[in-house]
Scaffold this active site. Sequence first.
Site, PDB file in Angstrom:
ATOM      1  N   LYS A  77       0.845  -1.206   0.000  1.00  0.00           N
ATOM      2  CA  LYS A  77       0.000   0.000   0.000  1.00  0.00           C
ATOM      3  C   LYS A  77       0.876   1.250   0.000  1.00  0.00           C
ATOM      4  O   LYS A  77       1.934   1.268   0.643  1.00  0.00           O
ATOM      5  CB  LYS A  77      -0.902  -0.045   1.239  1.00  0.00           C
ATOM      6  CG  LYS A  77      -1.957   1.051   1.295  1.00  0.00           C
ATOM      7  CD  LYS A  77      -2.869   0.855   2.515  1.00  0.00           C
ATOM      8  CE  LYS A  77      -3.946   1.902   2.639  1.00  0.00           C
ATOM      9  NZ  LYS A  77      -4.853   1.683   3.790  1.00  0.00           N
ATOM     10  N   SER A 152      -9.658   1.631   2.848  1.00  0.00           N
ATOM     11  CA  SER A 152      -8.812   2.384   1.969  1.00  0.00           C
ATOM     12  C   SER A 152      -7.745   1.555   1.238  1.00  0.00           C
ATOM     13  O   SER A 152      -7.130   2.052   0.296  1.00  0.00           O
ATOM     14  CB  SER A 152      -8.114   3.491   2.755  1.00  0.00           C
ATOM     15  OG  SER A 152      -7.279   2.946   3.759  1.00  0.00           O
ATOM     16  N   SER A 176      -9.792  -0.783   7.069  1.00  0.00           N
ATOM     17  CA  SER A 176      -9.252  -0.615   5.713  1.00  0.00           C
ATOM     18  C   SER A 176      -8.625  -1.830   5.053  1.00  0.00           C
ATOM     19  O   SER A 176      -8.357  -1.786   3.864  1.00  0.00           O
ATOM     20  CB  SER A 176      -8.252   0.533   5.679  1.00  0.00           C
ATOM     21  OG  SER A 176      -8.948   1.729   5.512  1.00  0.00           O
TER      22      SER A 176
HETATM   23  N1  GLN Z   1     -13.011   4.126   6.594  1.00  0.00           N
HETATM   24  C1  GLN Z   1     -12.370   4.424   7.829  1.00  0.00           C
HETATM   25  C2  GLN Z   1     -11.910   5.855   7.836  1.00  0.00           C
HETATM   26  O1  GLN Z   1     -12.027   6.493   6.860  1.00  0.00           O
HETATM   27  C3  GLN Z   1     -11.229   3.499   8.071  1.00  0.00           C
HETATM   28  C4  GLN Z   1     -10.077   3.761   7.195  1.00  0.00           C
HETATM   29  C5  GLN Z   1      -8.874   2.927   7.541  1.00  0.00           C
HETATM   30  O2  GLN Z   1      -8.969   1.887   8.173  1.00  0.00           O
HETATM   31  N2  GLN Z   1      -7.720   3.441   7.200  1.00  0.00           N
HETATM   32  O3  GLN Z   1     -11.438   6.349   8.806  1.00  0.00           O
END
Ligand code: GLN
Length: 479
Positions: A77, A152, A176
């Site tokens: 990532k 994400s 995510s």
């Molecule tokens: N969707 C969640 C957020 O936007 C989690 C994102 C993540 O785990 N990085 O905070």
Amino acid sequence: MRRATASAVLEGIFSGSLSPEEHVMEIYDNIKKWEPKVKGFITLLDEEAVLRRAKEVESLLKDGKRPPLAGLVVAVKDNISTKFAPTTAGSRMLSGYVPPFNATTVERLLAAGAIIIGKTNMDEFAMGSTTELSAFWPTHNPWDLERVPGGSSGGSAAVLAYGGADLALGSDTGGSVRLPAAYTATVGLKPTYGLVSRYGLIPYANSLEQISPMARSVKDVAMLLDVVSGHDPFDATTLNVGPTRTSSVAPEDPSKLSICVPHEMIDGSDPPVRSTILKLLDRLEAEGVKVSYDASLPSAPDALPVYYTIALAEAASNLARYDGKLYPFVVLRPNYTETVTSTRSEGFGREVKRRILLGVMALSEGYRDEFYVAAAKGRRIIRDEVLGMTKKCIIAGAVSPAPPPRLGERISDPLKLYALDVYTVIANLAGVPSLAVPAGFYDGLPLGVQFMASPLEEGKLMALGQLVEDVTGLRGVMA
Ligand code: GLN
């Protein structure tokens, strides 16, 4: 379609029936076919350089060495630092930034004989659930190109789902890796807080997140976890434990497993999500697993506001460092204040700015008690409830309340977007490990199931996860 799991590829490499070089070429074939439609990579490393690395691994093998991930292809990532490739965190603010060091997880991958193939797309600074909030482009779900792959870590999941890598690293602050895993029929584990080094991870919300392994099977995730986990002197938040040994865990004897399904972990999910999970639990029960439905996590409905208050407060503090001085992106203006303002206005996307404003507000004098302090107390209550339950049973529930949304369907309304995380944020607030495994398909779309255990019980989750794969037959599936 089915594709060899990383464990099967590794067997081929160790037995000499497959060379790392041949394997890398196969992977590039998949990438050439799929990547123009899916767009999972922000940076794809040059084929020649990757083949050179494959040859390096080959010579290790010829010398009789057997590194644990020899010749396996890994996608990373783009918020995990690599000194050999740009690391943008999906943001314009970090365009052109090549870190001067590798994240500890990257160092450990390289030492284990892995071949890194590229850096994957993500929502900007990991803030999002669909990968549509990348500053570059949205990633498409290989199972249905009109739909999102989740986020994400959507780039990592999508690339795994079309066979552009054997293994991938994501990060999970509030779901995510698990949400993208559920949307792409892959597997993702959010480890116990402190089990995996965050050194070199571009921070979003430090107290919640972990770099997290993703793959096409539970055993593959275990193999990757075993390599990246364990204490790191560069990250003082890591626990004083060695690397895990979860890849040697066999599928559990079902009669030894006890699962609780608190209704809050499934209430409010779409009928197909609910029925797929309940059907799977029935089948596990038929195998001898004890499944109890009278459990409750009464504070779970508060998890989403608690999570977003804490995550945004930490994000606002973390993102203060982007002032146009430390990183290459800068919008120069006649004086310092205007330079900082313009750099931040143009470098950050809309959602990131929204979150900085909300996070600053939650920490401000006059609001702090009502927001940040209240959320911190809520977090403790949720954590206690979860830890109380995982002492007795593994918690099961939905990963996402809905099947993968269409592109554009959720991002127009932040609350609709945040609602996708309602079940996943609980494990981050509690600091416990959580595994997302494919549960089935609805209308051709993948659906996942989530399991949570006590801190450092990753092995237990792997044992259950493999049993789930045996029951569903969904091990190593690919779009
Ligand atoms: N969707 C969640 C957020 O936007 C989690 C994102 C993540 O785990 N990085 O905070």
